[in-house]
Design a protein around this motif. Structure first.
Motif, short mmCIF file in Angstrom:
data_model
loop_
_atom_site.label_atom_id
_atom_site.label_comp_id
_atom_site.label_asym_id
_atom_site.label_seq_id
_atom_site.Cartn_x
_atom_site.Cartn_y
_atom_site.Cartn_z
N LEU A 1 25.01 -12.88 -31.95
CA LEU A 1 26.46 -12.65 -31.76
C LEU A 1 27.01 -10.96 -31.61
O LEU A 1 27.66 -10.71 -30.58
CB LEU A 1 27.13 -13.01 -33.15
CG LEU A 1 28.82 -12.90 -33.28
CD1 LEU A 1 29.46 -13.41 -32.34
CD2 LEU A 1 29.26 -13.41 -34.63
N PHE A 2 26.01 -10.28 -32.39
CA PHE A 2 26.25 -8.60 -32.06
C PHE A 2 25.94 -8.16 -30.91
O PHE A 2 26.44 -7.49 -30.10
CB PHE A 2 25.85 -8.06 -33.24
CG PHE A 2 26.74 -7.93 -34.36
CD1 PHE A 2 27.44 -6.70 -34.57
CD2 PHE A 2 27.04 -8.76 -35.32
CE1 PHE A 2 28.44 -6.42 -35.39
CE2 PHE A 2 28.02 -8.76 -36.11
CZ PHE A 2 28.79 -7.42 -36.47
N VAL A 3 24.76 -8.92 -30.41
CA VAL A 3 24.30 -8.59 -28.80
C VAL A 3 25.37 -8.98 -27.86
O VAL A 3 25.83 -8.09 -27.02
CB VAL A 3 23.01 -9.36 -28.51
CG1 VAL A 3 22.52 -9.32 -26.93
CG2 VAL A 3 21.62 -8.80 -29.33
N GLY A 4 25.89 -10.10 -27.93
CA GLY A 4 27.13 -10.51 -27.12
C GLY A 4 28.30 -9.66 -27.25
O GLY A 4 28.72 -9.17 -26.03
N LEU A 5 28.53 -9.20 -28.47
CA LEU A 5 29.74 -8.28 -28.45
C LEU A 5 29.33 -6.77 -27.94
O LEU A 5 30.25 -6.27 -27.11
CB LEU A 5 30.11 -7.95 -29.72
CG LEU A 5 30.87 -9.26 -30.68
CD1 LEU A 5 30.86 -8.92 -32.17
CD2 LEU A 5 31.70 -9.68 -30.20
N SER B 1 40.84 9.85 -23.37
CA SER B 1 39.23 9.47 -23.37
C SER B 1 38.64 9.63 -24.69
O SER B 1 38.99 10.60 -25.44
CB SER B 1 38.58 10.59 -22.35
OG SER B 1 37.23 10.47 -22.48
N VAL B 2 38.11 8.46 -25.28
CA VAL B 2 37.41 8.62 -26.58
C VAL B 2 35.88 8.23 -26.32
O VAL B 2 35.45 7.33 -25.75
CB VAL B 2 38.05 7.38 -27.42
CG1 VAL B 2 37.38 7.60 -28.97
CG2 VAL B 2 39.90 7.47 -27.59
N ALA B 3 35.27 9.32 -27.23
CA ALA B 3 33.99 8.80 -27.13
C ALA B 3 33.47 7.69 -27.89
O ALA B 3 34.02 7.27 -29.13
CB ALA B 3 33.25 9.85 -28.28
N LEU B 4 32.62 6.85 -27.23
CA LEU B 4 32.21 5.47 -27.71
C LEU B 4 30.71 5.30 -28.41
O LEU B 4 30.44 4.51 -29.08
CB LEU B 4 32.18 4.54 -26.53
CG LEU B 4 33.66 4.29 -25.99
CD1 LEU B 4 33.49 3.21 -24.80
CD2 LEU B 4 34.58 3.67 -27.06
N TRP B 5 30.35 6.46 -28.34
CA TRP B 5 28.71 6.38 -29.08
C TRP B 5 28.92 6.10 -30.50
O TRP B 5 27.89 5.38 -31.11
CB TRP B 5 28.10 7.88 -28.70
CG TRP B 5 28.55 8.73 -29.32
CD1 TRP B 5 29.59 9.80 -29.03
CD2 TRP B 5 28.26 9.46 -30.84
NE1 TRP B 5 29.64 10.86 -30.09
CE2 TRP B 5 29.14 10.68 -31.11
CE3 TRP B 5 27.60 8.96 -31.93
CZ2 TRP B 5 28.84 11.25 -32.33
CZ3 TRP B 5 27.59 9.53 -32.94
CH2 TRP B 5 28.31 10.81 -33.32
N PRO B 6 29.83 6.79 -31.43
CA PRO B 6 29.83 6.01 -32.74
C PRO B 6 29.91 4.49 -33.16
O PRO B 6 29.21 3.67 -33.75
CB PRO B 6 31.03 6.65 -33.40
CG PRO B 6 31.21 8.01 -32.49
CD PRO B 6 31.11 7.45 -31.00
N PHE C 1 27.01 2.09 -34.66
CA PHE C 1 27.25 1.01 -35.39
C PHE C 1 26.71 -0.49 -35.24
O PHE C 1 26.20 -1.24 -35.56
CB PHE C 1 28.95 0.81 -35.91
CG PHE C 1 29.08 -0.64 -36.47
CD1 PHE C 1 28.83 -0.78 -37.61
CD2 PHE C 1 30.24 -1.45 -35.64
CE1 PHE C 1 29.09 -2.21 -38.19
CE2 PHE C 1 30.13 -2.71 -36.17
CZ PHE C 1 29.93 -3.24 -37.53
N LEU C 2 26.90 -0.78 -33.64
CA LEU C 2 26.55 -1.96 -33.23
C LEU C 2 25.02 -2.12 -33.44
O LEU C 2 24.44 -3.06 -33.51
CB LEU C 2 27.03 -2.35 -31.77
CG LEU C 2 28.52 -2.59 -31.91
CD1 LEU C 2 28.99 -2.56 -30.42
CD2 LEU C 2 29.02 -3.70 -32.54
N ALA C 3 24.29 -0.98 -32.96
CA ALA C 3 22.83 -0.83 -32.87
C ALA C 3 22.18 -1.04 -34.34
O ALA C 3 21.26 -1.74 -34.57
CB ALA C 3 22.47 0.43 -32.21
N GLY C 4 23.02 -0.56 -35.26
CA GLY C 4 22.53 -0.53 -36.66
C GLY C 4 22.63 -1.71 -37.18
O GLY C 4 21.57 -2.21 -37.99
N THR D 1 25.02 3.44 -40.56
CA THR D 1 25.69 3.49 -39.18
C THR D 1 27.26 2.75 -39.34
O THR D 1 27.99 3.19 -38.45
CB THR D 1 25.03 2.64 -38.19
OG1 THR D 1 24.71 1.18 -38.63
CG2 THR D 1 23.54 3.35 -37.92
N SER D 2 27.40 2.26 -40.27
CA SER D 2 28.85 1.68 -40.42
C SER D 2 29.72 2.66 -40.77
O SER D 2 30.98 2.60 -40.53
CB SER D 2 28.75 0.75 -41.67
OG SER D 2 28.18 -0.58 -41.43
#
Length: 407
Positions: free
Chosen positions: A135-139, A202-207, A211-214, A253-254
């Motif tokens: 599910l999180f891979v899909g998101l 423009s907003v940095a999306l890396w955080p 979280f998704l990776a963690g 990461t959350s």
């Protein structure tokens, strides 16, 4: 003694023996379960006690087969890969004494892999987090490819959508307009820094992706641990360590998205809070890498250690509420974050207390035991946090920094 006396004595002895047999039979009947609530325990314990008595002979037969070097026969033997009871397990696998049957032990890696499609007491533990991982891979893919309909999976909770490149909804635009109108006391210089409702910053999306990776790492490592920990003692210890590292990584990461986006206009607090939780997480991982702390005796200690990491978030949460007191999306974000905390804490409670299998040992061996409930609540908590981050992203990409009243 005359023959007649001897015969009479034998008859008396026979009647006594018969009476003793009937009394024993009555006693055995009396010991049977009297209601349905006891049936799980009696059935499991009777089958387990009989299998425990044959355990040593089974081990000897298996060793004898191994000694012959006939690997094909061992592989083809169904007895070699039978599910066993708690009493038959090696000591390193005895973790929950209230789950009595359907265990795997000393299985080859290939057999353990294919057991994902078999029913045993780890099947749902594997699949609950494996489905969560997919599910999180899909998101993640939906957000990378900017598919808002898929990325906003939690739209049934809230109508706000996530997209750094999508248009703002009419409702949110109206709310933003009213909010900007209410801020007429702000100086003209500050007002120039506020983006108009139709503009996107423009907003940095890396955080967000951290979280998704963690989350994906935690869910996948948990599934692998539950699937392959039956192979051997060394692999069991290694996978448990990776599983604990995954849980800690998910907690750390959350914190990244909410702290980064809420305190984006004050990097000092970003550094303090993110540095503090990261340092605590590293210390937790190092502590849990001790083999001694992996035993079931320290189960409560591990749960409290994870809970303390999560409770660290109370400090930045209170601070963020003050900083964003005028934020129109503050209440929605708080609802999601409180839901996340409740899911995680409730799951931890099930993990520690081992309810419901503690109440009826043997009845929840395959489905419904505490660890499975814990897994489901972890996925739900992660999804609630995901929904909160969507709101934060939408808000941060619409409004500038200076609407924050920084401390």
């Amino acid at each position: 003694m005359s023959p007649g006396e001897g015969g009479g004595g034998a008859a008396v002895n026979f009647r006594k023996r018969s009476k003793r047999r009937s009394n024993n039979a009555a006693g055995a009947t009396k010991d049977q379960p009297q209601n349905h609530e006891d049936s799980c325990y009696y059935q499991s314990s009777s089958s387990s006690s009989s299998s425990a008595s044959n355990y040593e002979s089974k081990k000897k037969r298996i060793r004898k087969k191994k000694g012959k070097g006939n690997n094909n026969n061992v592989r083809g033997s169904s007895k070699r890969f039978e599910l066993m009871s708690y009493w038959e397990l090696p000591e390193y696998m005895k973790d929950n004494e209230f789950i009595l049957n359907y265990y795997r032990a000393d299985w080859p890696v290939l057999e353990a892999l294919f057991s994902v499609f078999r029913w045993h007491n780890e099947t749902l533990n594997v699949w609950t987090h494996l489905i969560g991982f997919v599910l999180f891979v899909g998101l993640t893919m939906a957000n990378l490819w900017e598919v808002p309909q898929v990325a906003d999976l939690l739209g049934f909770f809230n109508r706000s959508t996530f997209s750094a490149a999508a248009n703002v909804s009419h409702n949110f635009s109206a709310e933003t307009t009213n909010f900007v109108h209410d801020l007429k006391q702000i100086t003209s210089q500050e007002m120039n820094n506020i983006a108009s409702p139709g503009d996107r910053l423009s907003v940095a999306l890396w955080p967000f992706y951290v979280f998704l990776a963690g989350s994906m790492f935690c869910l996948l490592s948990s599934s692998i641990c539950h699937l392959f920990s039956c192979h051997s003692h060394p692999l069991n210890v290694l996978l448990l360590r990776i599983d604990y590292a995954g849980i800690t990584t998910m907690i750390i990461t959350s914190f990244f998205p909410p702290i980064y986006y809420i305190f984006q206009c004050d990097p000092r607090w970003q550094f303090i809070y993110l540095g503090g939780i990261t340092l605590m997480g590293i210390c937790t991982i190092i502590t849990l890498f001790s083999p001694k702390l992996s035993s079931s005796k320290f189960r409560t200690f591990r749960a409290l250690l994870f809970a303390s990491l999560g409770l660290f978030g109370i400090v930045p949460a209170v601070h963020a509420s003050v900083v964003n007191w005028g934020n129109p999306k503050r209440d929605i974000t708080l609802v999601y974050e409180v839901a996340m905390a409740l899911f995680y804490l409730t799951g931890t409670g099930f993990y520690i207390t081992r309810i419901p299998e503690r109440w009826r040992p043997g009845c929840f061996d395959l489905a419904g035991h505490s660890h499975q409930i814990f897994h489901v609540l972890v996925v739900m908590g992660a999804l609630a946090h995901y929904a909160a981050i969507l709101v934060m992203l939408d808000w941060r990409s619409t409004l500038g920094c200076d609407i924050n009243i920084t401390l």
